[in-house]
Scaffold this motif. Structure first.
Motif, PDB file in Angstrom:
ATOM      1  N   GLU B 128      -2.234  14.579   2.977  1.00  0.00           N
ATOM      2  CA  GLU B 128      -2.902  14.555   1.669  1.00  0.00           C
ATOM      3  C   GLU B 128      -2.017  15.226   0.616  1.00  0.00           C
ATOM      4  N   PHE B 142      -0.623   3.234  -3.997  1.00  0.00           N
ATOM      5  CA  PHE B 142      -0.489   3.445  -2.560  1.00  0.00           C
ATOM      6  C   PHE B 142      -1.854   3.630  -1.889  1.00  0.00           C
ATOM      7  N   ARG B 143      -2.692   4.459  -2.478  1.00  0.00           N
ATOM      8  CA  ARG B 143      -4.018   4.688  -1.896  1.00  0.00           C
ATOM      9  C   ARG B 143      -4.858   3.413  -1.854  1.00  0.00           C
ATOM     10  N   LYS B 145      -3.868   0.380  -1.721  1.00  0.00           N
ATOM     11  CA  LYS B 145      -3.355  -0.566  -0.730  1.00  0.00           C
ATOM     12  C   LYS B 145      -3.535  -0.055   0.698  1.00  0.00           C
ATOM     13  N   THR B 146      -3.188   1.204   0.925  1.00  0.00           N
ATOM     14  CA  THR B 146      -3.082   1.700   2.294  1.00  0.00           C
ATOM     15  C   THR B 146      -4.322   2.418   2.796  1.00  0.00           C
ATOM     16  N   ILE B 147      -4.942   3.193   1.941  1.00  0.00           N
ATOM     17  CA  ILE B 147      -6.083   3.985   2.393  1.00  0.00           C
ATOM     18  C   ILE B 147      -7.388   3.203   2.187  1.00  0.00           C
ATOM     19  N   GLN B 148      -7.517   2.569   1.033  1.00  0.00           N
ATOM     20  CA  GLN B 148      -8.734   1.789   0.785  1.00  0.00           C
ATOM     21  C   GLN B 148      -8.588   0.346   1.284  1.00  0.00           C
ATOM     22  N   GLU B 149      -7.377  -0.009   1.645  1.00  0.00           N
ATOM     23  CA  GLU B 149      -7.088  -1.322   2.230  1.00  0.00           C
ATOM     24  C   GLU B 149      -7.549  -2.510   1.371  1.00  0.00           C
ATOM     25  N   THR B 152      -3.566  -7.265  -1.554  1.00  0.00           N
ATOM     26  CA  THR B 152      -2.513  -7.218  -2.567  1.00  0.00           C
ATOM     27  C   THR B 152      -2.946  -7.928  -3.852  1.00  0.00           C
ATOM     28  N   TRP B 167       5.070  -4.152  -4.587  1.00  0.00           N
ATOM     29  CA  TRP B 167       5.850  -3.805  -3.396  1.00  0.00           C
ATOM     30  C   TRP B 167       6.926  -2.770  -3.691  1.00  0.00           C
ATOM     31  N   ILE B 170       4.965   0.449  -3.602  1.00  0.00           N
ATOM     32  CA  ILE B 170       4.620   0.809  -2.219  1.00  0.00           C
ATOM     33  C   ILE B 170       5.866   1.290  -1.464  1.00  0.00           C
ATOM     34  N   HIS B 171       6.967   0.596  -1.656  1.00  0.00           N
ATOM     35  CA  HIS B 171       8.219   0.945  -0.990  1.00  0.00           C
ATOM     36  C   HIS B 171       8.674   2.349  -1.388  1.00  0.00           C
ATOM     37  N   ARG B 174       6.269   4.964   0.040  1.00  0.00           N
ATOM     38  CA  ARG B 174       6.383   5.169   1.492  1.00  0.00           C
ATOM     39  C   ARG B 174       7.669   5.876   1.884  1.00  0.00           C
ATOM     40  N   LEU B 177       7.047   9.420   1.073  1.00  0.00           N
ATOM     41  CA  LEU B 177       6.100  10.057   1.987  1.00  0.00           C
ATOM     42  C   LEU B 177       6.752  10.345   3.338  1.00  0.00           C
TER      43      LEU B 177
END
Lengths: 87, 188
Positions: B128, B142-143, B145-149, B152, B167, B170-171, B174, B177
């Motif tokens: 977090e 990011f959240r 796309k990845t956490i709440q899914e 796109t 992208w 996101i790239h 990531r 991170l």
């Protein structure tokens, strides 16, 4: 010739990130795998990226369980504000 | 004759829709105070433009469409913010080395990754913290796309960005991170 098959580490890791969501195209996956043949760093990145995805999934499961809502106090305050803005 | 067209009932808005709208906002901006503000702004804007409501959609759909504008406005605001922490680059951006890993950002092996990846609260807190460290716009996309899914396509539509734009974000998020977790968790 065939230069289009060769990509940089930046591009390779971008494809790798995309494929974590199953959204890389077949052509991109081919480019990525050709890149892997000569780049150990990006192979390592991919391995770690899979692990990161596991962590994100764990977080996603946690977050989606939560059902955020407003407290009664918040709602009362909101009603007050709305009344005021009507006046 | 009964009027079948939906009409607005502002007095019932908060009881009927506040939670729904709040939930809608919070999964997008991940900040409950900010989400509260957006919901409040939505209701106020709705009151002001109540006369424009044509009854073509339900009351809720209409309110959500106003909230959507508020979310986009917020995204544009954080997108144009100057001087905020820029995401750290991981690759050379020009010269002969363009696109190669920057030496100090090359991934290091995580020797004890399997023992470190065990699910626990500390790990979640660190993750977090790393996400919070991202520039706001990266964290938001990011959240979503990845956490709440979110799909796109849906994110692109809601934030008015292109897929390639998404992208890149996101790239960068990531790679950042990965480095953050390497420094603060796996190899710390």
């Amino acid at each position: 010739m065939f230069k289009f098959l060769f990509i940089t580490c930046d591009e390779a890791t971008m494809i790798c990130d995309k494929s974590q969501y199953n959204e890389a195209s077949l052509f991109e996956k081919i480019q990525l795998n050709i890149h892997f043949l000569r780049c150990g760093i990006c192979r390592l990145y991919t391995k770690q990226n899979n692990k990161m995805s596991d962590l994100f999934r764990m977080k996603a499961t946690d977050c989606q369980k939560e059902k955020p809502c407003l407290s009664d106090i918040d709602k009362a305050a909101l009603k007050q504000k709305l009344e005021n803005s009507k006046a | 004759m009964a009027n079948t067209k939906p009409t607005l009932q502002p007095d019932k808005w908060i009881d009927n829709y506040a939670d729904y709208l709040f939930n809608y906002a919070v999964v997008r901006v991940n900040d409950s105070d900010l989400a509260k503000d957006l919901v409040q702004d939505t209701f106020i804007a709705a009151l002001k433009s109540a006369k424009n409501f044509q009854g073509k959609s339900t009351e809720r759909t209409w309110l959500v469409s106003i909230l959507k504008r508020k979310v986009i406005d917020y995204y544009r605001k954080i997108n144009s913010k100057k001087g905020q922490a820029e995401v750290r680059m991981n690759f050379y951006v020009d010269g002969e080395q363009e696109g190669n890993w920057l030496e100090e950002r090359v991934p290091q092996s995580w020797d004890n990754a399997s023992e470190k990846a065990v699910e626990n609260e500390e790990l979640k807190d660190q993750l977090e913290a790393c996400i919070d460290n991202l520039p706001e716009k990266y964290a938001m996309v990011f959240r979503m796309k990845t956490i709440q899914e979110f799909e796109t396509e849906e994110i692109c539509k809601e934030l008015d960005i292109t897929a390639s734009n998404l992208w890149v974000i996101i790239h960068r998020a990531r790679t950042q991170l990965r480095k953050c977790m390497e420094d603060n968790w796996f190899n710390s």
